[in-house]
Design a protein around this motif. Structure first.
Motif, PDB file in Angstrom:
ATOM      1  N   ILE A 254      37.694   4.345 124.505  1.00 21.02           N
ATOM      2  CA  ILE A 254      38.393   3.453 123.582  1.00 21.02           C
ATOM      3  C   ILE A 254      37.437   2.904 122.533  1.00 21.02           C
ATOM      4  O   ILE A 254      37.731   2.904 121.324  1.00 21.02           O
ATOM      5  N   THR A 267      37.048  -4.588 123.854  1.00 21.46           N
ATOM      6  CA  THR A 267      37.529  -3.795 124.977  1.00 21.46           C
ATOM      7  C   THR A 267      36.703  -4.089 126.216  1.00 21.46           C
ATOM      8  O   THR A 267      35.525  -4.467 126.112  1.00 21.46           O
ATOM      9  N   VAL A 295      43.137   5.514 119.610  1.00 20.25           N
ATOM     10  CA  VAL A 295      42.924   5.045 120.984  1.00 20.25           C
ATOM     11  C   VAL A 295      43.770   5.868 121.949  1.00 20.25           C
ATOM     12  O   VAL A 295      43.280   6.339 122.989  1.00 20.25           O
ATOM     13  N   TRP A 296      45.045   6.003 121.629  1.00 26.38           N
ATOM     14  CA  TRP A 296      45.944   6.796 122.471  1.00 26.38           C
ATOM     15  C   TRP A 296      45.412   8.220 122.650  1.00 26.38           C
ATOM     16  O   TRP A 296      45.343   8.741 123.759  1.00 26.38           O
ATOM     17  N   VAL A 299      42.145   8.284 124.869  1.00 23.20           N
ATOM     18  CA  VAL A 299      42.416   8.059 126.292  1.00 23.20           C
ATOM     19  C   VAL A 299      43.104   9.273 126.895  1.00 23.20           C
ATOM     20  O   VAL A 299      42.788   9.708 128.006  1.00 23.20           O
TER      21      VAL A 299
END
Length: 314
Positions: A254, A267, A295-296, A299
């Motif tokens: 992230i 984070t 970010v999505w 991850v």
């Protein structure tokens, strides 16, 4: 893990939140329009997913306007087993005295992506307030993404959302939430009366993984100063709870994804090595959307070695 629902879906005990923050509750009142619990004011959506042969299928559904879905789509080219579901509203947004509830049960070994067609718009309220309750159960070895678009509270809006996630220790759940500080094109900036949000992530035995409580109440406390939003107009949060990688690795993914993005963020890992989370603040909507997508994607790549698909919503 299927939730036990009451025989009377239209009882207040069912569609009302178990608790309402005092910042919201102080706006209680009797609206001039349809009252609390009247037809058209209570929206319900109940979905049940199960693994059937090679993919996840929707096997149970109950919907009452304004909440609805069409049918699951299988549009992730690298995850053809993953059911993509767009949560929709037949209205033009949330209005005063609305009471909305969603119950979503993702059984063992399911793969589900849940999102909304567009941002959730919360309109001005003269009396009372509006609520949305979401219960999400995630079964053993499941992979679930709950990534709705942001909430936009208009001037005078009073809104509370409560999200309760029950995730098996072997499951993976990605959760995103976001809020704008108003209709910026109309010159609104913290003109809503109150925005409140509670997110809980628990295990089936009740053990708590994470709690995130947000209270934005411009009428009684400054929200544009240090320690809250500062001079930012956008806020997004992303949680990744998964046993597939160490929490430190998820947090690093992230952090790396947001390096150089025109946003402010922080984070950290979650307790018991259960995952990681990030809070992001910004001022430019396209830049925020790009940051949260990065970010999505990061991850996803870290956990299942598959990039985030392009979902067309317009």
């Amino acid at each position: 893990m299927t939730a036990v629902l009451p025989l009377d879906r239209f009882s207040a005990e069912h569609y009302q939140p178990t608790r309402v923050p005092r910042e919201v509750l102080r706006h209680s009142g009797v609206p001039y329009m349809l009252g609390v619990g009247a037809p058209g004011k209570v929206g319900l959506l109940e979905l049940g997913f199960e693994r059937v042969t090679e993919r996840t299928e929707l096997v149970r559904r109950y919907q009452k306007s304004p909440l609805q879905i069409m049918r699951p789509l299988y549009i992730d080219p690298l995850r053809p087993d993953l059911a993509v579901v767009f949560l929709m509203s037949t209205g033009g947004g949330i209005v005063q005295a609305d009471r909305l509830r969603m119950d979503i049960d993702c059984g063992a070994d399911t793969s589900v992506h849940l999102t909304t067609q567009a941002a959730t718009r919360v309109h001005r309220m003269d009396r009372d307030y509006a609520t949305q309750v979401t219960h999400l159960d995630v079964g053993p070895r499941s992979y679930v993404e709950y990534l709705p678009e942001s909430v936009i509270p208009y001037g005078g809006a009073r809104y509370y959302q409560q999200t309760v996630v029950t995730a098996d220790p072997t499951a993976t759940i990605l959760i995103g939430e976001g809020v704008h500080t108003g209709r910026h094109a109309h010159g609104e900036h913290h003109h809503y009366d109150v925005f409140a949000s509670d997110l809980e992530i628990r295990r089936p035995d009740g053990d708590l993984v994470a709690v995130d409580a947000v209270r934005l109440d411009p009428g009684t406390a400054p929200v544009a100063g240090p320690g809250v939003l500062g001079n930012h107009t956008l806020m997004s949060t992303f949680y990744a709870v998964s046993p597939l990688r160490p929490a430190a690795d998820i947090a690093t993914a992230i952090h790396t994804a947001l390096q150089g993005a025109p946003v402010s963020f922080g984070t950290s890992v979650l307790p018991q090595d259960s995952g990681a989370w990030v809070r992001v603040l910004g001022n430019d909507s396209p830049a925020m959307v790009a940051a949260m997508r990065s970010v999505w994607n990061a991850v996803r790549q870290s956990l299942i070695d598959v990039p985030a698909p392009a979902l067309r919503k317009t």
